[in-house]
Design a protein around this motif. Structure first.
Motif, PDB file in Angstrom:
ATOM      1  N   TYR A  68      -1.240   7.398  -2.663  1.00  0.00           N
ATOM      2  CA  TYR A  68      -1.635   8.238  -1.528  1.00  0.00           C
ATOM      3  C   TYR A  68      -2.181   7.325  -0.442  1.00  0.00           C
ATOM      4  CZ  TYR A  68      -4.000  11.723   1.325  1.00  0.00           C
ATOM      5  OH  TYR A  68      -4.413  12.515   2.382  1.00  0.00           O
ATOM      6  N   GLU A  69      -1.521   7.325   0.733  1.00  0.00           N
ATOM      7  CA  GLU A  69      -1.924   6.460   1.833  1.00  0.00           C
ATOM      8  C   GLU A  69      -3.116   7.055   2.568  1.00  0.00           C
ATOM      9  OE1 GLU A  69       1.036   4.457   4.350  1.00  0.00           O
ATOM     10  OE2 GLU A  69       2.545   5.562   3.196  1.00  0.00           O
ATOM     11  N   SER A  72      -4.616   2.515   0.551  1.00  0.00           N
ATOM     12  CA  SER A  72      -4.103   3.589  -0.300  1.00  0.00           C
ATOM     13  C   SER A  72      -4.855   3.608  -1.618  1.00  0.00           C
ATOM     14  CB  SER A  72      -2.600   3.401  -0.565  1.00  0.00           C
ATOM     15  OG  SER A  72      -2.371   2.230  -1.333  1.00  0.00           O
ATOM     16  N   LYS A 118       2.441  10.547   3.415  1.00  0.00           N
ATOM     17  CA  LYS A 118       1.327   9.868   2.762  1.00  0.00           C
ATOM     18  C   LYS A 118       1.483   9.703   1.256  1.00  0.00           C
ATOM     19  CE  LYS A 118      -2.325  11.023   6.076  1.00  0.00           C
ATOM     20  NZ  LYS A 118      -2.649   9.610   6.357  1.00  0.00           N
ATOM     21  N   THR A 128       0.818  -1.206   0.000  1.00  0.00           N
ATOM     22  CA  THR A 128       0.000   0.000   0.000  1.00  0.00           C
ATOM     23  C   THR A 128       0.859   1.265   0.000  1.00  0.00           C
ATOM     24  OG1 THR A 128      -0.148  -0.078   2.419  1.00  0.00           O
ATOM     25  CG2 THR A 128      -1.924  -1.131   1.161  1.00  0.00           C
ATOM     26  N   ARG A 129       2.112   1.164   0.399  1.00  0.00           N
ATOM     27  CA  ARG A 129       2.977   2.351   0.459  1.00  0.00           C
ATOM     28  C   ARG A 129       3.622   2.661  -0.893  1.00  0.00           C
ATOM     29  NH1 ARG A 129       6.653   1.591   5.929  1.00  0.00           N
ATOM     30  NH2 ARG A 129       4.977   1.041   7.378  1.00  0.00           N
TER      31      ARG A 129
END
Length: 773
Positions: free
Chosen positions: A492-493, A499, A423, A102-103
């Motif tokens: 974008y987290e 995300s 983020k 997700t990052r």
């Protein structure tokens, strides 16, 4: 005055403790921060942080995680060794867990571990790399027993397939029944469907990046398998303990031996060989030499013999300039050969493509927030469209060499991976590619520079007659192109586990596959872009939502994409492609578009693991008329491409019942392949001739099948090195007769027209025995 905080770098290699095999894509996370690194293709990582005390978390698919505290007061070299999780946590199976998915700005990418692939039941009992990726969203093939694969509505020729960085031009054995990749020799594979990094180029749809194992540098081991159709054997061990190793893997089929026991003189078999040597000269320098050789042989009564296959060789030098700058220099040779021995007509036919590639790649870890990739490469191609020579003195066939074609494709790229804030992560880059079509070659000249003419009276396209020729000497430029290929991805987290992402990439493909079939065949010929056949230019955008649920026990990926391709080759009606030395006379430059929604839901942990993948998509192409009076192909309207599959559902799962028994199942359901059926008929000189309407208005029937497997691992003695397992599988459990094609004929008794369905597989049981020692 405020002084900048002093920073230091921790870097090193992550490998398997059992065999020293470096691990690709390992997550190295600085706990309590948003800083992380992922090991590259050679297991290297680098993180730069302010002076202080930290805790690192190191995790990887199917391996036990490590947490270690460090005090960073100077630059540190820190290598990590990971143990397979199965050795310690037999009750928990981790398949594809990835805590940084997700990052990262990376999207439209799927990675499969070999352990996951080996749990999936496949046809004829042979574990298969290509068939395994067909269970990922956005990936299909042309049908049962067909070679190649299609990604997001693109053709099989639009996929760049790399084995240890060397290009594989045909990925199939036995016309699609097996892939050329021996799973015992494979370490890692990654499929890029979009958001493709700038270091890759040359194809319009996807990149399948596969790396072979390095070999065990601690101890000598062998493993293999014996099946009903084929067997395989791998040997690996140290050259110099903990510094160098080798791996040799061979595989072959032997179904043809059973045919020889009958009166049937036909034969079909394959064999291949994987090999790799590596040697660590010192802490900053390593050498790798890897190769692959494979051949297929198909014969009919020895009067028709077809031989084809790939050969590759790659010499690589890894050099670490500093703890922040990693480099890799590669010299690569790749060859695809296709040969026919037609003894019944008295001649042999040879064709193929050779590729020489020199590439130099760098990765610079500028800081904990910015990583820079840059490099250059140059591909040189030699195309042999066909060599015809007599096979016997009385054949009456004269030697003929279709003119060979030559081209060079240089490229330069730069890419950055940047953490903009806590983020926002972005990856962006630019690739600049060039292409030169070179002599020696005699180029046809046509009136108005049009090799295809339009017959307005019959509303059809026809070959144009050349009005002259022009000869280009050795290394003279016949045509040249250059293109900028931008790439961009952003993540974008929304939270630590969720995300949203978006990406754009442009890809340019200068090589074209001359084929009018939905699935590539060995006889298909690659040709370079020139004055008439333009390079394909693909633009793709994608957006997606990504989430890890219940402490990464589950994960969800939802993506939507839209892709356009300019200059996609389309063939005029009645195009003849085989042994055509003026292919420009039967092709027009059209366009493609594809768009869709992909959903991937995974269960990552526990005794039951697997995933569900669903794709809703459309793939279309169009070739309008070049002038107002021309009708174009299919009246210039959009029509479904041969790769269009509106619905594609794939479910795969594995259940570990006990230490002895493990069960697996696959289910796939797809819309039938688009086809053009006759819509009428007419009589001509007593012969019934079918007539056809618009292209690809019909479909083959719905395609689906269920496969199951059971793996029995007998209790192993701790003192014995020999370990074995039995794999039982059934392909197409309920015996679905999926249509590979439908043809039409006239019933000789009734005179009525009837459809004839060709099915390749019914229910196929198989058993194989795998061993290692």
């Amino acid at each position: 005055m405020v002084l900048a905080q002093e920073k230091f770098t921790i870097s090193g290699i992550v490998s398997d403790t059992k065999n020293n095999e470096t691990l690709i894509g390992v997550n190295v996370i600085v706990k309590g921060t948003s800083v992380f690194a992922i090991t590259n293709e050679y297991g290297f990582y680098s993180i730069t942080l302010p002076k202080g005390d930290y805790e690192l978390g190191v995790s990887y698919v199917s391996y036990e995680s490590i947490d270690e505290k460090i005090s960073l007061t100077q630059n540190i070299k820190k290598n990590f060794g990971l143990k397979e999780s199965g050795e310690v946590l037999e009750e928990v199976i981790i398949t594809e867990k990835n805590t940084t998915n997700t990052r990262k700005a990376e999207m439209s990418v799927n990675k499969l571990s070999i352990s996951t692939i080996k749990q999936m039941p496949v046809v004829l009992g042979e574990v298969d790399i290509i068939k395994s990726i067909l269970f990922l969203p956005g990936v299909t093939n042309a049908g049962e027993g067909q070679s190649g694969f299609n990604v997001r509505g693109g053709g099989a020729d639009q996929n760049l397939i790399l084995l240890d960085e060397a290009t594989i031009f045909n990925s199939s054995h036995l016309f699609g029944f097996f892939s050329v990749f021996n799973p015992d020799a494979i370490k890692d594979l990654k499929l890029y469907k979009g958001g493709i990094p700038s270091r890759f180029g040359g194809r319009a749809s996807s990149v399948l990046d596969i790396y072979q194992k390095d070999g065990n540098s601690k101890d000598f081991h062998m493993n293999g398998g014996i099946g009903l159709i084929s067997s395989r054997l791998l040997a690996e061990g140290p050259i110099v303990k903990d510094k160098g190793s080798f791996i040799v893997a061979g595989r072959g089929s032997y179904a043809h031996l059973f045919l020889k026991l009958s009166s049937n003189d036909n034969s079909a078999y394959f064999y291949d060989l994987n090999t790799k040597l590596n040697y660590k000269i010192n802490k900053n320098n390593s050498l790798y030499l890897s190769g692959y050789f494979g051949r297929d042989v198909f014969s009919l009564n020895e009067s028709f013999v077809n031989t084809y296959g790939n050969s590759t060789l790659n010499l690589r030098w890894n050099h670490l300039f500093s703890d922040k700058l990693f480099s890799n220099l590669s010299m690569i040779y790749s060859d695809y050969y296709y040969g026919l021995n037609l003894d019944f007509v008295g001649f042999n036919w040879d064709s193929g493509i050779r590729n020489y590639n020199l590439k130099y790649d760098f990765k610079y870890y500028l800081s904990d927030k910015i990583k820079l990739n840059y490099g250059a490469n140059a591909n040189y191609y030699e195309f042999n469209p066909g060599t015809i020579e007599p096979s016997r003195s009385d054949s009456g066939i004269n030697f003929r060499q279709l003119e060979k074609k030559y081209a060079i494709e240089p490229a330069f790229y730069v890419g950055l991976d940047q953490k903009v804030s806590d983020k926002i992560n972005i990856e962006y880059g630019l690739r600049y590619s060039l292409f030169y079509r070179l002599g020696k070659f005699t180029q046809n000249i046509y009136a108005n520079n049009q090799p295809v003419t339009y017959n307005a009276e019959f509303e059809i396209y026809e070959k144009a007659a050349p009005i002259g020729t022009q000869y280009f000497g050795s290394n003279k430029t016949i045509a040249d192109y250059n293109n900028f290929e931008p790439r961009f991805s952003i993540a974008y987290e929304l939270s630590n586990n969720k995300s949203v992402k978006a990406s754009y990439n442009r890809m340019v493909q200068y090589l074209q596959l001359v084929s009018n079939t939905a699935s590539p065949t060995p006889l298909d010929v690659w040709t370079p872009s020139d004055n008439f056949i333009k390079p394909q230019i693909a633009d793709q955008v994608a957006v997606g939502y990504f989430a890890n649920l219940k402490e990464d026990a589950y994960s969800l990926e939802i993506e939507s994409f839209y892709k356009t391709i300019k200059n996609r080759m389309d063939y005029i009606d009645g195009a003849d492609l085989i042994a055509n030395d003026a292919i420009e006379q039967v092709v027009l430059n059209g366009e493609m578009r594809s768009y869709g929604l992909e959903v991937l839901f995974r269960k990552n942990t526990g005794k039951l693991s697997g995933w569900i993948a669903y794709t809703l998509s459309r793939s279309e192409q169009r070739t309008p008329g070049r002038t107002a009076e021309e009708s174009g192909i299919n009246n210039g309207d959009w029509y479904r491409s041969a790769y269009d599959k509106m619905h594609n559902l794939a479910v795969t799962g594995s259940y570990k019942l006990s230490k002895k028994w493990n069960f697996g199942a696959n289910f796939t359901l797809q819309t039938g392949q688009p086809v053009t059926f006759p819509n009428g008929q007419y009589e001509y000189q007593g012969i019934t001739v079918p007539s056809y309407g618009l292209r690809n208005e019909d479909n083959l029937p719905l395609y689906h099948h269920l496969d199951i497997s059971a793996t029995l691992t007998p209790k192993q003695s701790e003192t014995k090195k020999w370990k074995g397992e039995w794999v039982f599988s059934i392909y197409n459990l309920y015996g679905r007769k999926n249509a590979a094609s439908i043809s039409f004929r006239q019933n000789q008794d009734s005179g009525d027209n009837e459809a004839l369905r060709l099915s390749i597989f019914g229910l196929v049981p198989s058993v194989s025995y795998n061993f290692k020692f």
